[in-house]
Design an enzyme around this catalytic site. Structure first.
Site, mmCIF file in Angstrom:
data_model
loop_
_atom_site.group_PDB
_atom_site.id
_atom_site.type_symbol
_atom_site.label_atom_id
_atom_site.label_comp_id
_atom_site.label_asym_id
_atom_site.label_seq_id
_atom_site.Cartn_x
_atom_site.Cartn_y
_atom_site.Cartn_z
ATOM 1 N N GLY A 44 40.228 59.882 47.392
ATOM 2 C CA GLY A 44 39.398 60.887 48.656
ATOM 3 C C GLY A 44 40.500 61.182 49.635
ATOM 4 C CE1 TYR B 245 33.990 51.801 35.829
ATOM 5 C CE2 TYR B 245 32.414 53.337 35.428
ATOM 6 C CZ TYR B 245 33.414 53.123 35.605
ATOM 7 O OH TYR B 245 34.298 53.683 35.247
ATOM 8 N N GLY C 50 40.949 65.557 52.970
ATOM 9 C CA GLY C 50 41.334 65.803 54.249
ATOM 10 C C GLY C 50 41.457 64.227 54.977
ATOM 11 C CB SER D 276 40.667 59.914 40.689
ATOM 12 O OG SER D 276 41.013 59.900 41.980
ATOM 13 N N PRO D 277 39.835 63.455 40.725
ATOM 14 C CG PRO D 277 37.647 64.511 40.951
ATOM 15 C CD PRO D 277 37.852 63.286 40.505
#
Length: 316
Positions: free
Chosen positions: A216, A53, A220, A211-212
């Protein structure tokens, strides 16, 4: 904060796992430190990173940043369950990648130096290495365990049959083996329900959903795009997937509007209420994102509503 055992281990973790992919890259160092301090204040004790990372700066950059944060004191390191990963290339040299015994042990020692710690609570295999036998992998993990450098072993992005093969090999060696599997899981990405979740449950492996919000997409995205306020939801996997699920996302956002609850809160709550899910790995870019995620923990939505939300995406 709610705490649960990580799989069949006695190690206890918060139901939110603080992912660090944005730290030092999309989020400044000072803001990253502020997010981690706030997470601790909110009771989050589960911190996840990987040895590569921060590759946008240089591989290992994020671990170095976390090491700086640990050095600020106040028992930051002792209070956190720290997970990092091994597998991805750390240089162009052929042995600086994969799950060979050489790379597992060498990468662990390098991670410890960058993180400025004596031990890693959860050492995770980032992917399956088809060239490494499980006997070789477990031999290396046993060495690190006996030396006190790692406490538990986890996996990430493993198919169910690899999880089963790994665990059976560990059982033959009388080794604890894998205690957690980190995998993509959300309202849109549901493939783990067929085999991985049942396999994990059978072997006592905790599932950490990354990545629940599907990058994004479930926060919304349609509303943000129409308002010109989309950031993460206007790129990456969110934009790749949106054309396929636009109708479902539109219906989902409409239903959340009727409830008066932000879509991100509902989507994260859905993941946390799924059978077999131990924790959800969040990747906040801002303090507001962290606060939004902790709010989802306190929702109390009826089971029939969760089924209704699931069904919106069942036929996409």
């Amino acid at each position: 904060m709610e705490y649960v055992n990580l799989g069949r281990s006695a190690q206890v973790v918060s139901r939110l796992c603080l992912g660090t992919l944005n730290f030092g890259v999309r989020t400044t160092k000072s803001d990253s430190f502020r997010i981690m301090d706030t997470a601790l204040d909110r009771g989050i004790n589960f911190l996840d990173t990987a040895n590569d990372y921060g590759w946008q700066v240089h591989r290992g950059f994020t671990e170095e940043l976390l090491g700086e944060w640990f050095q600020l004191g106040d028992r930051r390191r002792d209070r956190m369950v720290l997970g990092t990963k091994v597998f991805n290339p750390m240089s162009d040299w052929p042995n600086d990648r994969g799950l060979s015994a050489r790379n597992i042990i060498s990468s662990c020692e390098q991670s410890l130096r960058r993180l400025r710690t004596d031990w890693i609570d959860l050492y995770q295999m980032h992917h399956v290495d088809p060239t490494a036998t499980w006997d070789e992998v477990w031999q290396a993990m046993e060495v690190l365990t006996s030396q006190g450098k790692i406490r538990y072993v986890g996996s990430s992005n493993f198919p169910a049959w690899n999880l089963a093969a790994a665990q059976e090999a560990a059982i033959r060696r009388s080794y604890l083996g894998i205690v957690s599997e980190q995998c993509s899981y959300n309202l849109v990405t549901r493939h783990i329900e067929a085999e991985l979740l049942p396999a994990a449950n059978a072997y006592g492996v905790g599932v950490v959903a990354w990545s629940p919000l599907h990058g994004g997409l479930l926060s919304g995205a349609l509303r943000k795009l129409s308002q010109g306020t989309a950031v993460k939801s206007a790129q990456g996997r969110a934009m790749e997937t949106l054309p396929k699920v636009r109708k479902a996302v539109h219906e989902f956002e409409g239903r959340c509007g009727e409830l008066g609850i932000p879509p991100a809160d509902v989507a994260l709550h859905w993941v946390l209420t799924r059978p077999g899910v131990t924790a959800a790995a969040i990747g906040p870019r801002t303090l507001d994102h962290l606060e939004d995620a902790t709010r989802a923990l306190h929702l109390d939505l009826p089971a029939d509503l969760m089924r209704e939300i699931s069904e919106i995406f069942d036929s996409h």
